[in-house]
Design an enzyme around this catalytic site. Structure first.
Site, PDB file in Angstrom:
ATOM      1  CB  THR A  95      -0.775   0.187   1.120  1.00  0.00           C
ATOM      2  OG1 THR A  95      -1.374  -1.057   0.974  1.00  0.00           O
ATOM      3  CG2 THR A  95      -1.844   1.490   1.042  1.00  0.00           C
ATOM      4  CE  LYS A 148      -5.087  -1.037   1.388  1.00  0.00           C
ATOM      5  NZ  LYS A 148      -6.079  -2.295   1.501  1.00  0.00           N
ATOM      6  CE  LYS A 216       1.905   1.898   4.744  1.00  0.00           C
ATOM      7  NZ  LYS A 216       0.775   0.690   3.950  1.00  0.00           N
TER       8      LYS A 216
END
Ligand SMILES: NC(=O)C1=CN([C@@H]2O[C@H](COP(=O)(O)OP(=O)(O)OC[C@H]3O[C@@H](n4cnc5c(N)ncnc54)[C@H](OP(=O)(O)O)[C@@H]3O)[C@@H](O)[C@H]2O)C=CC1
Ligand SMILES: O=CCCC(=O)O
Length: 267
Positions: A95, A148, A216
């Protein structure tokens, strides 16, 4: 066909094991090399460096922690770029942000290789069961990463609201387990509430999706919001809670450990 796999964390380990179980020859690499041992016992070979893996394999998959790691395995010395060439493919399933994907794509294709970004929805258990949802956008590099990040921004915000709900139920005299039952019967039932709720009530935060990675993702999603002038106060508040959890040393626990932050807030 020989498949390369870079990054044997929670996800990469399960994904590469499935490739071996399906009969592929797999060559693995992990920054901490000892993490390759379990895969070797299953029949994998080890590449000493990302470049060595790419040299040997027609297709190499990466599943590493964040943009810095994704860039490092490609651009650093002994990285993917040294051996990628025409006829070879590179698939990054980590990701990351769209800029990182684009940078990697440009570098790989400029050397004649093919690149697909393919982040995934689903966590440790779906990875083990080969049930991940793959967000591959083909030539539209960056759209897989964008999708995502949007999904995980919603997930992180939901986790905070869920945690507040459990604390509110508890402190107002309800049984939090009853809340889980009621949620599961209604319009906002979700596998996340059903899967994580019982463990959250027991303060069991054994990691499936590490909290540091969820934070994150919130950070990268908020940056996407900045670029597109999208106001996201709920996501911003959720990000603060995940940051607070990291500062409390909870980054390696499951992202549901943000519950500890929510529980801390008292009059
Ligand atoms: N866990 C989950 O539920 C999901 C995770 N993801 C995403 O998948 C990716 C991997 O997650 P997960 O497996 O949970 O994470 P882990 O923290 O378990 O594993 C991270 C992996 O990245 C490697 N790594 C970290 N920094 C570097 C670096 N600088 N250079 C090379 N390798 C590096 C680690 O190597 P080392 O062993 O040496 O530390 C390890 O192999 C992340 O991008 C995450 O956001 C996506 C969907 C679900
Ligand atoms: O990036 C992590 C996603 C976890 C999940 O989809 O359950």
């Amino acid at each position: 066909m020989e498949i390369g796999f870079l990054g044997l964390g929670i996800m990469g380990k399960a994904m590469s094991m499935n490739l071996i179980k399906k009969g592929f020859k797999v060559t693995v690499w992990n920054r901490t090399l000892s993490r390759c041992d379990e895969l070797v016992e299953m029949g994998a070979s080890v590449g000493e460096t990302p470049a060595a893996v790419v040299k040997k394999c027609k297709i190499t998959i990466a599943m590493v922690s964040d943009p810095a790691a994704a860039l490092s395995v490609v651009f650093d010395k002994d990285g993917v770029l040294e051996e990628i060439s025409s006829g070879k493919g590179y698939v990054d399933m980590s990701t990351v942000d769209p800029e990182t994907s684009s940078k990697i794509s440009e570098a790989i294709t400029s050397k004649g290789g093919s690149f697909v970004e393919a982040p995934v929805s689903g966590s440790k258990q779906p990875a083990e069961a080969a049930l991940l949802v793959i967000l591959a956008a083909g030539d539209k590099i960056g759209n897989g990463a964008r999708m995502k990040l949007v999904v995980n921004m919603i997930m992180g915000s939901m986790m905070n609201a869920f945690s507040e709900g459990i604390v509110l139920a508890d402190r107002s005299g309800l049984n939090p387990s009853d809340l889980l039952d009621v949620l599961d019967l209604g319009a906002i039932a979700t596998p996340m509430f059903k899967g994580k709720g019982p463990n959250m009530i027991k303060s069991n935060f054994s990691p499936a999706f590490p909290l540091k990675h969820q934070q994150k993702d919130m950070r990268l999603a908020l940056a996407l919001g900045d670029e597109n002038a999208v106001s996201m106060p709920i996501a911003a508040a959720a990000n603060e809670a995940f940051k607070k959890a990291r500062s409390m040393g909870l980054g390696d626990l499951d992202f549901s450990a943000v519950h500890e932050v929510v529980k801390q807030h008292k009059d």
